[in-house]
Write an enzyme that holds these catalytic residues in place. Structure first.
Site, PDB file in Angstrom:
ATOM      1  N   ASN A  42      -0.276  11.434  -5.519  1.00 24.79           N
ATOM      2  CA  ASN A  42       0.167  10.963  -4.207  1.00 24.79           C
ATOM      3  C   ASN A  42       0.274  12.140  -3.253  1.00 24.79           C
ATOM      4  O   ASN A  42       0.652  13.253  -3.628  1.00 24.79           O
ATOM      5  CB  ASN A  42       1.476  10.169  -4.298  1.00 24.79           C
ATOM      6  N   ILE A  43      -0.110  11.874  -2.017  1.00 28.00           N
ATOM      7  CA  ILE A  43      -0.143  12.892  -0.966  1.00 28.00           C
ATOM      8  C   ILE A  43       0.613  12.331   0.234  1.00 28.00           C
ATOM      9  O   ILE A  43       0.128  11.391   0.880  1.00 28.00           O
ATOM     10  CB  ILE A  43      -1.604  13.243  -0.585  1.00 28.00           C
ATOM     11  N   GLU A  44       1.803  12.866   0.479  1.00 24.08           N
ATOM     12  CA  GLU A  44       2.662  12.317   1.531  1.00 24.08           C
ATOM     13  C   GLU A  44       2.438  13.018   2.869  1.00 24.08           C
ATOM     14  O   GLU A  44       1.721  14.021   2.964  1.00 24.08           O
ATOM     15  CB  GLU A  44       4.120  12.400   1.080  1.00 24.08           C
ATOM     16  N   CYS A  53      -1.381   6.926  -2.058  1.00 26.22           N
ATOM     17  CA  CYS A  53      -0.907   6.838  -3.445  1.00 26.22           C
ATOM     18  C   CYS A  53      -1.891   7.524  -4.397  1.00 26.22           C
ATOM     19  O   CYS A  53      -3.081   7.674  -4.097  1.00 26.22           O
ATOM     20  CB  CYS A  53      -0.780   5.383  -3.869  1.00 26.22           C
ATOM     21  N   GLU A  55      -3.148   6.408  -7.176  1.00 24.82           N
ATOM     22  CA  GLU A  55      -4.228   5.532  -7.650  1.00 24.82           C
ATOM     23  C   GLU A  55      -5.364   5.476  -6.640  1.00 24.82           C
ATOM     24  O   GLU A  55      -6.537   5.531  -6.981  1.00 24.82           O
ATOM     25  CB  GLU A  55      -3.696   4.109  -7.894  1.00 24.82           C
ATOM     26  N   CYS A  92       1.527   0.068  -6.719  1.00 27.32           N
ATOM     27  CA  CYS A  92       1.996  -0.719  -5.575  1.00 27.32           C
ATOM     28  C   CYS A  92       0.974  -1.800  -5.232  1.00 27.32           C
ATOM     29  O   CYS A  92      -0.169  -1.798  -5.707  1.00 27.32           O
ATOM     30  CB  CYS A  92       2.260   0.190  -4.376  1.00 27.32           C
ATOM     31  N   CYS A  95      -2.430  -0.601  -3.748  1.00 33.03           N
ATOM     32  CA  CYS A  95      -3.334  -0.060  -4.776  1.00 33.03           C
ATOM     33  C   CYS A  95      -3.917  -1.176  -5.632  1.00 33.03           C
ATOM     34  O   CYS A  95      -5.079  -1.116  -6.025  1.00 33.03           O
ATOM     35  CB  CYS A  95      -2.594   0.955  -5.634  1.00 33.03           C
TER      36      CYS A  95
END
Ligand code: THU
Length: 136
Positions: A42-44, A53, A55, A92, A95
């Site tokens: 995940n890359i926020e 996310c 996935e 989620c 995804c």
């Protein structure tokens, strides 16, 4: 590649997680039918909604490299301050819908705490009665 190896690849990818806002780190490893594996984390983002996310990172890497046929995905997610997650984190809804775009109903999602503790569900179990314009 067996399930344990796929989970271990997801756990390694989790270490790359950029999650300073949630403190929740996720890694994923996507096994393609040709045997290749694409990982993701995940890359926020400080604006929140651009967050991607783990996935979807894995799926988008794979599709952008020409893969369309997928066998299964392993997901390892939990508090970033814990090396081993406390539970088997499910993907989620967004995804799941991305998986639906490329995968058959029996596509396996391995939700893992570790190579020893995991559960497996199919896409149709996680996303029943899903939207698909091809069925209209
Ligand atoms: N996250 C994932 O990477 N995969 C999921 O399926 C659920 C949520 C990430 C998004 C965000 O960076 C953090 O977990 C907390 O929601």
């Amino acid at each position: 590649m067996n399930d344990r190896e796929l989970i271990e690849a997801a756990a390694r990818a989790r270490k790359m997680s950029y999650s300073p806002y949630s403190g929740f780190a996720v890694g994923a490893a996507l096994l393609c039918e040709d045997g290749s594996v694409f990982t993701g984390c995940n890359i926020e983002n400080s604006a929140f909604s651009p967050t991607n996310c783990a996935e979807r990172t894995a799926f988008f890497k794979a599709v952008s490299e020409g893969r369309r046929d997928f066998a299964k995905i392993a997901v390892v997610g939990g508090r970033a301050d814990l090396a081993t997650p406390e539970y088997c984190c499910p993907p989620c809804g967004v995804c799941r819908q991305v998986m639906k775009e490329f995968c058959k109903p029996d596509f396996e999602i391995i939700m893992a705490k570790s190579g020893d503790e995991y559960k497996i569900m199919t896409l149709s179990e996680l996303l029943p009665a899903s939207f698909d314009k091809r069925e209209v």
